[in-house]
Design an enzyme around this catalytic site. Structure first.
Site, PDB file in Angstrom:
ATOM      1  N   HIS A   1       0.841  -1.329  -0.352  1.00 45.90           N
ATOM      2  CA  HIS A   1       0.252  -0.222  -0.407  1.00 45.90           C
ATOM      3  C   HIS A   1       0.575   0.986   0.104  1.00 45.90           C
ATOM      4  O   HIS A   1       1.316   2.379  -1.284  1.00 45.90           O
ATOM      5  CB  HIS A   1      -1.005   0.064   1.218  1.00 45.90           C
ATOM      6  CG  HIS A   1      -1.995  -1.306   1.282  1.00 45.90           C
ATOM      7  ND1 HIS A   1      -2.947  -1.864   0.094  1.00 45.90           N
ATOM      8  CD2 HIS A   1      -1.969  -2.020   2.305  1.00 45.90           C
ATOM      9  CE1 HIS A   1      -3.525  -3.296   0.121  1.00 45.90           C
ATOM     10  NE2 HIS A   1      -2.861  -3.120   1.441  1.00 45.90           N
TER      11      HIS A   1
ATOM     12  N   ASP B   1      -4.487  -8.798  -3.185  1.00 44.30           N
ATOM     13  CA  ASP B   1      -4.581  -8.369  -1.410  1.00 44.30           C
ATOM     14  C   ASP B   1      -6.197  -9.531  -0.785  1.00 44.30           C
ATOM     15  O   ASP B   1      -6.110 -10.340  -0.503  1.00 44.30           O
ATOM     16  CB  ASP B   1      -5.006  -6.652  -1.609  1.00 44.30           C
ATOM     17  CG  ASP B   1      -5.184  -6.639   0.943  1.00 44.30           C
ATOM     18  OD1 ASP B   1      -5.184  -6.811   1.410  1.00 44.30           O
ATOM     19  OD2 ASP B   1      -5.448  -5.781   0.395  1.00 44.30           O
TER      20      ASP B   1
HETATM   21  C1  NGQ Z   1      -5.129  -8.304   6.372  1.00 39.76           C
HETATM   22  N1  NGQ Z   1      -6.109  -5.662   5.107  1.00 39.76           N
HETATM   23  O1  NGQ Z   1      -4.143  -8.276   7.239  1.00 39.76           O
HETATM   24  O2  NGQ Z   1      -6.333  -8.514   5.659  1.00 39.76           O
HETATM   25  C2  NGQ Z   1      -5.480  -6.653   5.953  1.00 39.76           C
HETATM   26  C3  NGQ Z   1      -6.473  -6.425   6.720  1.00 39.76           C
HETATM   27  C4  NGQ Z   1      -4.813  -4.817   8.700  1.00 39.76           C
HETATM   28  C5  NGQ Z   1      -5.479  -5.038   4.360  1.00 39.76           C
HETATM   29  N2  NGQ Z   1      -4.603  -4.190   4.898  1.00 39.76           N
HETATM   30  C6  NGQ Z   1      -6.579  -6.141   8.543  1.00 39.76           C
HETATM   31  N3  NGQ Z   1      -6.416  -4.608   3.193  1.00 39.76           N
HETATM   32  O3  NGQ Z   1      -4.103  -4.737   8.145  1.00 39.76           O
HETATM   33  O4  NGQ Z   1      -5.354  -4.511  10.586  1.00 39.76           O
HETATM   34 ZN    ZN Z   2      -3.189  -6.971   2.640  1.00 37.46          ZN
END
Ligand code: NGQ
Ligand code: ZN
Length: 451
Positions: free
Chosen positions: A267, A318
């Protein structure tokens, strides 16, 4: 197949005509251009290198579309989406996860990805207890990759805290938690699971989930190979980082973690100009996930400035809410058009075609982030993607126009065949095991939705 011939193919040197690849042991043994096909050659029209998907959480494919309605109040955001995602994990079994991963990987192959970086953080059972085999779930990821044939960079995730300063993890995070010693065992177990051409990296989840001391310990554990981390996706993370250390996440990583070409920052949405320039100069890859970033309301990555500063980018799916590299690249360019109120923003002097520029950048950056070799060259994996020259979006198009047609103008996929290490996995846009993979996925999803 021993030789693969294409009317036109995109090589590292550019578009070539009448190209013949000899393939041995899954690798490209030779490349000739301007030669006729030999008898028995596999014959195609338009050939591209397979793409790398640098960032996947495969299990999230199973909840695609389930978080697109308002929850209890009208201020849904990234954090409320995360609660939905955590609840999806309350009952997910190893078998469920394996079936969902196979579905996601088959779809990746069908859309032109031949390699996936799986940022794998689901380690414990639904009660938060470690499985007898610490790699129980990692093994399901490896099995899904092997069954579908996609190349894998396995990125086991270290996750220990709920926020900066080593805050205790919350209930929704119980399936992710491992201590430093537990992670060392997991890493060893993962290493022994991998097969030919697969890679192993490490993934400290984010600066929220890992303390500075833990980060140092992880890096010491894995002196070579990719290091991936989520960074600066949401404004809240930037504010919390400033409150904790006085530095923004990317700024902190640049100063404390000596970022270099082993690193991939997933990101990196919220950066100052100084961070953008310094990240570009570090040689690290920015792992962009345009579809998910739009879906989660993250913000807009400063792609114009980052690329002008020589920054390297890869693309990732993602959350897997929708799997298609053409739509990822289109979304990336469109975000910049909307932001700058201009057209063809991410084209360059050497590549006036937007699609060609983005394709080349993400082939190079994606391979770097995965620890594999980029593009169709001698000694590299024979990972071919062919486009369907009968698709109306490609009619009468040549060279870079083919990429622009595929990425900007096709309503449905232009992919015809996909080959991994010389083995055909997709024909007419369908994975060879599509029927079985989809049937198993249907069973699992019906079970989950009935609960
Ligand atoms: C994840 N996803 O680990 O799946 C994360 C969300 C977080 C994204 N960042 C959970 N898009 O970052 O705490
Ligand atoms: Zn992620």
């Amino acid at each position: 197949m021993s030789a693969f011939w294409s009317t036109t193919a995109l090589l590292p040197s550019g578009w070539a005509k009448n190209v013949r690849f000899k393939v041995a042991d899954g690798l490209i043994a030779s490349i000739e251009t301007d030669v006729p096909a030999g008898s028995g050659d596999e014959i195609h029209q338009i050939t591209l290198p397979g793409m790398a998907n640098v960032h996947s959480h495969a299990f999230q494919r199973g909840m695609a579309g389930l978080a697109e309605h308002r929850g209890g109040n009208s201020n849904d955001n990234f954090w409320s989406w995360r609660e939905v995602m955590y609840r999806f994990l309350d009952r997910l079994t190893p078998d469920d996860m394996g079936a969902i991963a196979a579905m996601a990987y088959a779809e990746m192959l069908e859309t032109g990805y031949t390699h996936v970086g799986e940022f794998h953080y689901l380690h414990n059972d639904a009660a938060g207890r470690a499985y007898d085999d610490p790699a129980e779930l990692a093994a399901r990821i490896v099995a899904a990759a092997q069954a579908t044939g996609i190349g894998l960079t396995l990125l086991p995730v270290f996750y220990a805290h709920s926020n900066f300063g080593g805050e205790a993890p919350n209930h929704g995070q119980r399936r992710f938690i491992k201590g430093v010693d537990g992670f060392a065992h997991l890493l060893d177990a993962c290493r022994s699971l991998l097969s030919n051409g697969d890679q192993l990296g490490i993934a400290p989840h984010s600066l929220r989930a890992v303390t500075p001391d833990e980060l140092s310990a992880l890096i010491a554990m894995h002196p070579q190979g990719p290091i991936h981390i989520h960074a600066a996706e949401q404004q809240k993370e930037v504010h919390d980082s400033l409150a904790f250390s006085g530095k923004r996440p990317v700024e902190w990583l640049l100063d404390a973690a000596a970022l270099d070409d082993r690193w991939c920052l997933i990101h990196a949405t919220h950066m100052t100009d100084a961070e953008t320039d310094a990240l570009a100069a570090s040689g690290a890859v920015a792992g962009l996930c345009p579809i998910t970033e739009a879906n989660l309301g993250d913000g807009i990555f400063p792609a114009l400035r980052f690329l002008e500063a020589g920054g390297r980018i890869g693309i990732g799916t993602d959350s897997n809410v929708l799997i298609d590299p053409a739509q990822e690249l289109r979304g990336l360019e469109y975000s910049q058009r909307l932001l700058h109120q201009a057209r063809n923003v991410l084209a360059s002097d050497t590549h006036p075609s937007v699609a060609r520029r983005l394709f080349e950048e993400t082939i190079a950056g994606g391979a770097q982030a995965m620890g594999i070799a980029p593009g169709l060259a001698v000694g590299h994996a024979a990972d071919f993607v062919t486009l369907n020259s009968g698709h109306p979006a490609l009619y009468g198009r040549h060279g870079d126009q083919l990429l622009d047609g595929w990425i900007f103008a096709a309503r449905n996929s232009c992919i015809d065949t996909v080959w991994k290490r010389g083995r055909q996995l997709v024909s007419r846009g369908l994975h060879k095991d599509s029927a079985a993979v989809t049937a198993r996925y249907l069973e699992v999803v019906e079970g989950i939705m009935a609960e």
